[in-house]
Design a protein around this motif. Structure first.
Motif, PDB file in Angstrom:
ATOM      1  N   ASN A   1       0.834  -1.210   0.000  1.00 42.24           N
ATOM      2  CA  ASN A   1       0.000   0.000   0.000  1.00 42.24           C
ATOM      3  C   ASN A   1       0.864   1.253   0.000  1.00 42.24           C
ATOM      4  OD1 ASN A   1      -2.415  -1.280  -0.140  1.00 42.24           O
ATOM      5  ND2 ASN A   1      -2.724  -1.358   2.088  1.00 42.24           N
ATOM      6  N   ALA A   2       2.064   1.134   0.584  1.00 44.72           N
ATOM      7  CA  ALA A   2       2.961   2.297   0.641  1.00 44.72           C
ATOM      8  C   ALA A   2       3.511   2.655  -0.739  1.00 44.72           C
ATOM      9  CB  ALA A   2       4.110   2.015   1.609  1.00 44.72           C
ATOM     10  N   THR A   3       3.701   1.645  -1.572  1.00 41.86           N
ATOM     11  CA  THR A   3       4.302   1.902  -2.892  1.00 41.86           C
ATOM     12  C   THR A   3       3.240   2.165  -3.978  1.00 41.86           C
ATOM     13  OG1 THR A   3       4.341  -0.434  -3.528  1.00 41.86           O
ATOM     14  CG2 THR A   3       6.265   0.393  -2.341  1.00 41.86           C
ATOM     15  N   LYS A   4       2.002   1.781  -3.679  1.00 44.68           N
ATOM     16  CA  LYS A   4       0.916   1.863  -4.676  1.00 44.68           C
ATOM     17  C   LYS A   4       0.754   3.258  -5.305  1.00 44.68           C
ATOM     18  CE  LYS A   4      -3.777   0.073  -4.910  1.00 44.68           C
ATOM     19  NZ  LYS A   4      -4.891  -0.408  -4.099  1.00 44.68           N
ATOM     20  N   PRO A   5       0.720   4.339  -4.513  1.00 42.01           N
ATOM     21  CA  PRO A   5       0.510   5.662  -5.126  1.00 42.01           C
ATOM     22  C   PRO A   5       1.598   6.050  -6.125  1.00 42.01           C
ATOM     23  CG  PRO A   5       0.339   5.777  -2.725  1.00 42.01           C
ATOM     24  CD  PRO A   5       0.863   4.429  -3.059  1.00 42.01           C
ATOM     25  N   LEU A   6       2.771   5.447  -5.998  1.00 39.89           N
ATOM     26  CA  LEU A   6       3.869   5.824  -6.905  1.00 39.89           C
ATOM     27  C   LEU A   6       3.603   5.383  -8.340  1.00 39.89           C
ATOM     28  CD1 LEU A   6       6.962   5.085  -4.656  1.00 39.89           C
ATOM     29  CD2 LEU A   6       6.048   7.310  -5.323  1.00 39.89           C
ATOM     30  N   THR A   7       2.785   4.360  -8.511  1.00 36.46           N
ATOM     31  CA  THR A   7       2.481   3.902  -9.872  1.00 36.46           C
ATOM     32  C   THR A   7       1.818   5.027 -10.658  1.00 36.46           C
ATOM     33  OG1 THR A   7       2.213   1.645  -9.081  1.00 36.46           O
ATOM     34  CG2 THR A   7       1.291   2.140 -11.232  1.00 36.46           C
TER      35      THR A   7
ATOM     36  N   SER B   1      11.804   7.589 -16.159  1.00 36.63           N
ATOM     37  CA  SER B   1      10.727   7.375 -15.174  1.00 36.63           C
ATOM     38  C   SER B   1      11.004   6.131 -14.323  1.00 36.63           C
ATOM     39  CB  SER B   1       9.354   7.310 -15.839  1.00 36.63           C
ATOM     40  OG  SER B   1       9.262   6.199 -16.689  1.00 36.63           O
ATOM     41  N   ALA B   2      11.601   5.111 -14.931  1.00 38.80           N
ATOM     42  CA  ALA B   2      11.943   3.915 -14.149  1.00 38.80           C
ATOM     43  C   ALA B   2      12.965   4.275 -13.064  1.00 38.80           C
ATOM     44  CB  ALA B   2      12.510   2.835 -15.070  1.00 38.80           C
ATOM     45  N   TYR B   3      13.945   5.077 -13.442  1.00 39.38           N
ATOM     46  CA  TYR B   3      14.980   5.497 -12.485  1.00 39.38           C
ATOM     47  C   TYR B   3      14.360   6.307 -11.340  1.00 39.38           C
ATOM     48  CZ  TYR B   3      18.879   8.320 -10.721  1.00 39.38           C
ATOM     49  OH  TYR B   3      19.781   8.955  -9.906  1.00 39.38           O
ATOM     50  N   LEU B   4      13.518   7.293 -11.689  1.00 36.74           N
ATOM     51  CA  LEU B   4      12.912   8.142 -10.655  1.00 36.74           C
ATOM     52  C   LEU B   4      11.994   7.322  -9.744  1.00 36.74           C
ATOM     53  CD1 LEU B   4      12.167  11.298 -12.835  1.00 36.74           C
ATOM     54  CD2 LEU B   4      13.886  11.081 -11.013  1.00 36.74           C
ATOM     55  N   LEU B   5      11.272   6.372 -10.334  1.00 37.35           N
ATOM     56  CA  LEU B   5      10.413   5.504  -9.522  1.00 37.35           C
ATOM     57  C   LEU B   5      11.253   4.722  -8.508  1.00 37.35           C
ATOM     58  CD1 LEU B   5       7.808   3.954  -8.803  1.00 37.35           C
ATOM     59  CD2 LEU B   5       8.276   2.441 -10.731  1.00 37.35           C
ATOM     60  N   LEU B   6      12.374   4.181  -8.951  1.00 37.94           N
ATOM     61  CA  LEU B   6      13.221   3.395  -8.038  1.00 37.94           C
ATOM     62  C   LEU B   6      13.779   4.268  -6.919  1.00 37.94           C
ATOM     63  CD1 LEU B   6      14.975   1.069 -10.640  1.00 37.94           C
ATOM     64  CD2 LEU B   6      13.238   0.428  -8.946  1.00 37.94           C
ATOM     65  N   LEU B   7      14.120   5.512  -7.247  1.00 36.37           N
ATOM     66  CA  LEU B   7      14.591   6.432  -6.193  1.00 36.37           C
ATOM     67  C   LEU B   7      13.478   6.690  -5.181  1.00 36.37           C
ATOM     68  CD1 LEU B   7      16.644   9.246  -8.005  1.00 36.37           C
ATOM     69  CD2 LEU B   7      17.508   7.299  -6.704  1.00 36.37           C
ATOM     70  N   ASP B   8      12.258   6.898  -5.680  1.00 40.45           N
ATOM     71  CA  ASP B   8      11.113   7.128  -4.785  1.00 40.45           C
ATOM     72  C   ASP B   8      10.835   5.892  -3.926  1.00 40.45           C
ATOM     73  OD1 ASP B   8      10.499   9.736  -5.265  1.00 40.45           O
ATOM     74  OD2 ASP B   8       8.805   9.338  -6.599  1.00 40.45           O
ATOM     75  N   LEU B   9      11.003   4.714  -4.526  1.00 37.43           N
ATOM     76  CA  LEU B   9      10.775   3.481  -3.764  1.00 37.43           C
ATOM     77  C   LEU B   9      11.784   3.360  -2.637  1.00 37.43           C
ATOM     78  CD1 LEU B   9       9.975   1.094  -6.734  1.00 37.43           C
ATOM     79  CD2 LEU B   9       8.450   1.648  -4.836  1.00 37.43           C
ATOM     80  N   LYS B  10      13.012   3.749  -2.919  1.00 35.91           N
ATOM     81  CA  LYS B  10      14.033   3.715  -1.867  1.00 35.91           C
ATOM     82  C   LYS B  10      13.622   4.649  -0.726  1.00 35.91           C
ATOM     83  CE  LYS B  10      18.832   4.602  -0.719  1.00 35.91           C
ATOM     84  NZ  LYS B  10      20.118   5.158  -1.066  1.00 35.91           N
TER      85      LYS B  10
END
Ligand code: FAD
Length: 139
Positions: A100-106, A124-133
């Motif tokens: 649920n914590a990562t869901k909004p990032l999609t 966008s893949a790179y920025l998503l991974l940074l946000d996931l971290k």
């Protein structure tokens, strides 16, 4: 010694389960620590999205090993570039499953909230991974 970042996506093989992912991670952490590879692995909606950072020849060689792994398929490189510094320097392979914590990032990086990394740009893949971290560190 040139430092590079490689981001790819893939689809899990039909027979892969949570224990298999644990096994992949355990091997990855041991091998990566030995060869100074760092990165992150995101697992969501039957897709893997992985970033590998390290010395160019080492990352190239590891990627060649990974693409021959029968535990996933349809492997596509989203980004490959030389970098000045690592973003995941403290992770031999950080693992982030969908939650649920990562869901909004999609929705932040995709047109819909249906995670499909094959539609991601390298950026966008790179920025998503940074946000996931960041999301993992803030839990
Ligand atoms: P071996 O251990 O000899 O395995 C050879 C092949 O056998 C594998 O490629 C795989 O197809 C199969 N295999 C191995 N173990 C199992 C198992 N438990 N169940 C089913 N089939 C199996 N490795 C890293 O070192 N660093 C990483 O960052 C990394 N990330 C990965 C990310 C993903 C999404 C996947 C699927 C794999 C990843 N791996 C990673 C594992 C990598 O593909 C290799 O299995 C590992 O590096 C060991 O290499 P090896 O040549 O010794 O293979």
């Amino acid at each position: 010694m040139t430092l590079v970042r490689l981001i790819y996506t893939s689809t899990v093989a039909d027979n892969l389960n949570a224990e298999s992912v644990e096994a992949i991670l355990a091997t990855a952490k041991i091998n990566n620590a030995k060869q100074n590879v760092t990165g992150i692995l995101y697992f969501s909606n039957r897709y893997f999205l992985q970033c590998l950072e390290g010395e160019r020849d080492t990352v190239n060689h590891l990627y060649n090993t990974i693409i021959n792994d029968v535990r996933h398929l349809n492997i596509v490189i989203l980004e490959y570039r030389e970098i000045d510094q690592r973003d995941f320097y403290d992770w031999t392979m950080g693992y982030i499953p969908h939650s649920n914590a990562t869901k909004p990032l999609t929705l932040k990086y995709f047109a819909t909230n249906n995670f499909n990394p094959y539609q991601a740009t390298g950026a966008s893949a790179y920025l998503l991974l940074l946000d996931l971290k960041k999301s993992l560190l803030s839990i």
